[in-house]
Design a protein around this motif. Structure first.
Motif, PDB file in Angstrom:
ATOM      1  N   SER A   1       0.893  -1.246  -0.059  1.00 36.16           N
ATOM      2  CA  SER A   1       0.106  -0.008   0.087  1.00 36.16           C
ATOM      3  C   SER A   1       0.820   1.107   0.084  1.00 36.16           C
ATOM      4  O   SER A   1       0.590   2.308  -0.568  1.00 36.16           O
TER       5      SER A   1
ATOM      6  N   GLN B   1       2.414   1.995   9.161  1.00 37.92           N
ATOM      7  CA  GLN B   1       2.260   2.356   7.863  1.00 37.92           C
ATOM      8  C   GLN B   1       3.117   3.768   7.782  1.00 37.92           C
ATOM      9  O   GLN B   1       3.573   4.165   6.853  1.00 37.92           O
TER      10      GLN B   1
ATOM     11  N   ASN C   1      -5.516  -6.029   6.603  1.00 34.04           N
ATOM     12  CA  ASN C   1      -4.925  -5.443   5.357  1.00 34.04           C
ATOM     13  C   ASN C   1      -3.935  -6.530   4.616  1.00 34.04           C
ATOM     14  O   ASN C   1      -2.918  -6.242   4.136  1.00 34.04           O
TER      15      ASN C   1
ATOM     16  N   PRO D   1      -3.853  -4.706  -0.432  1.00 39.61           N
ATOM     17  CA  PRO D   1      -4.182  -3.296  -0.227  1.00 39.61           C
ATOM     18  C   PRO D   1      -5.373  -2.665  -0.628  1.00 39.61           C
ATOM     19  O   PRO D   1      -6.184  -3.736  -1.230  1.00 39.61           O
ATOM     20  N   SER D   2      -5.872  -1.745   0.326  1.00 36.27           N
ATOM     21  CA  SER D   2      -7.362  -1.477   0.397  1.00 36.27           C
ATOM     22  C   SER D   2      -7.795  -1.075  -0.998  1.00 36.27           C
ATOM     23  O   SER D   2      -9.047  -0.824  -1.218  1.00 36.27           O
ATOM     24  N   ARG D   3      -6.986  -0.399  -2.018  1.00 29.78           N
ATOM     25  CA  ARG D   3      -7.448   0.092  -3.230  1.00 29.78           C
ATOM     26  C   ARG D   3      -7.151  -0.898  -4.456  1.00 29.78           C
ATOM     27  O   ARG D   3      -6.365  -1.800  -4.200  1.00 29.78           O
TER      28      ARG D   3
END
Length: 461
Positions: A306, A339, A456, A459-461
């Motif tokens: 990420s 992060q 996680n 990746p969250s996107r």
């Protein structure tokens, strides 16, 4: 003082015990003499020459003779001078009974039928009863003299020992006195003063050395605190001065309508810098106090993906690579803070090197640790600067210039967060060849991963 009291009590007790022993021994001696004379009398009538008898007797022994009417016939040895008192005691005593005079002389009365005593100057007397005497005062005086001598020697010894003790204490406590004086000087503000330490290696030297180390650590902490406050004030002063300057210019009418929007954008940027600095300082303060962070099972590899993806968008012209284990890298920690650590390291590697620098992240296992290498092939860091990289507000002239817009707290925050997770950070760098920053974090146990589940994981996107 207790020793002197114990010595005195021991002397008194010894005196009492010695007195009882001497008295008992005198009585036993009388009993032995009584038995021997009894055996002698029973064997046959006896005639004694007074001169020879007197020569045979001497302190502490004595003998006194009485006729059938209790008249005193003779008094020899220690009975002389006590004959009337002994005669009075004998009137009320039975044969074999122990008598005691007022001056502690012990005596025993025995019957002597058939005994006669001859004198050189008068007629022979028949002795009906005889009193045997033993004066324990002779032995007692000897013992008392001995005890007195011992007590005198002991007293002199105590005085000498006390004098020596005072001298030794004075010499031994002198370092403590000097330490107290040095401590008072430090308390009064002499920051360079330290406790004296000799080369003898005594306990006071060990204590003084340890205390000096504590004073040195405190001085370093105070210096860091002063430097930290000065740097924080400086960092806040610059954006505040910018905001104040623009507002003063606006108040004086020095800005046209077309400039107002641009000015507010500048002010908003400076306020953002202030807000970021305050947030970073607050985070460091919380970490310094040991407040625990959130701890959940998470995949550090997914977190790195990420961060790298965001960095590639922001720095699209740079080559940022990522190498992760195929099965991920599970750890326990605070996802947002870890992060932030990765973002700070990637941002440092990009911002503080020349354009075209290659940056790579490599994640791997090493024993019970999850490791992350953030590598760049930039200009590198001088060896003298590496120990100060994690100091707050510190910037090297070449690579940490304020032109990059940082606050000087990025690596300090990285180290504080990693330590709060039970990990560590190392830096290896060579000028002209690049820099490698390595994170070491404890890996998550399998039961933690199963119980909590990895967050996680992608990746969250």
């Amino acid at each position: 003082m207790l020793f002197v009291f114990a010595l005195g009590a021991s002397t008194v007790l010894t005196g009492f015990l010695a007195n009882d022993y001497i008295h008992d021994r005198s009585v036993e001696k009388l009993r032995d003499d009584e038995r021997r004379i009894g055996v002698l009398i029973r064997s046959a009538p006896q005639t004694i020459n007074s001169d020879q008898f007197e020569t045979m007797l001497g302190p502490p022994l004595g003998t006194m003779g009485l006729d059938a009417d209790d008249h005193i016939l003779f008094a020899i040895g220690t009975s002389a001078g006590r004959e009337y008192e002994l005669a009075r005691l004998a009137k009320n005593a039975d044969p074999g009974e122990i008598m005691e005079t007022g001056d502690d002389v012990v005596a025993v009365l025995i019957t002597t039928p058939g005994m006669r005593i001859t004198y050189s100057d008068r007629d022979t007397d028949d002795v009906a009863r005889m009193i045997l005497v033993n004066d324990p005062n002779v032995d007692r005086n000897t013992v008392v003299g001995f005890i007195g001598s011992m007590a005198t020697i002991a007293l002199v010894s105590v005085i000498v020992l006390m004098a020596l003790g005072l001298v030794v204490l004075h010499i031994g406590l002198r370092p403590l006195t000097e330490m107290a004086q040095a401590a008072d000087a430090i308390a009064e503000g002499s920051r360079d003063e330290r406790l004296p330490v000799s080369n003898r290696g005594t306990e006071t030297d060990i204590l003084a050395a340890a205390t000096n180390r504590a004073f040195d650590a405190q001085a370093r902490a105070e210096d860091r605190a002063r430097t930290f406050a000065a740097d924080a004030s400086h960092e806040l002063r610059t954006p505040l001065a910018t905001v104040s300057g623009w507002l003063e210019l606006y108040r004086q009418g020095g800005l046209g309508d077309d400039d107002v929007e641009q000015v507010f954008v500048r002010i908003e940027d400076e306020v953002g810098r202030i807000r970021l600095l305050v947030e970073e300082l607050g985070l460091l303060a919380r970490l310094d106090t040991g407040r625990p962070l959130d701890s959940h099972p998470l995949d550090l590899a997914a977190l790195a993906e990420s961060v790298v993806e965001d960095a590639r968008v922001i720095y699209s012209s740079l080559d940022i690579t990522l190498d992760t284990p195929p099965d991920g890298l599970p750890v326990l920690g605070d996802e947002a803070r870890l992060q932030q650590v990765l973002r700070n390291l990637v941002g440092n590697a990009v911002q503080h090197n020349s354009p075209g620098t290659q940056v790579g992240l490599t994640l791997y296992h090493r024993g019970d640790e999850a490791c992350v290498d953030v590598v760049d092939n930039g200009s590198g860091i001088p060896a003298a600067d590496i120990p100060r990289l994690f100091d707050r507000f510190w910037r090297a002239e070449a690579s940490r210039s304020r032109a990059y817009g940082g606050s000087g707290l990025g690596l300090a925050i990285v180290q504080a967060i990693v330590r709060a997770h039970g990990g560590r950070v190392t830096v290896n760098s060579e000028v002209g060849r690049g820099t490698t920053v390595t994170l070491y974090l404890p890996t998550a146990r399998l039961d933690d991963v199963v119980a909590g589940g990895l967050t996680n994981s992608r990746p969250s996107r």
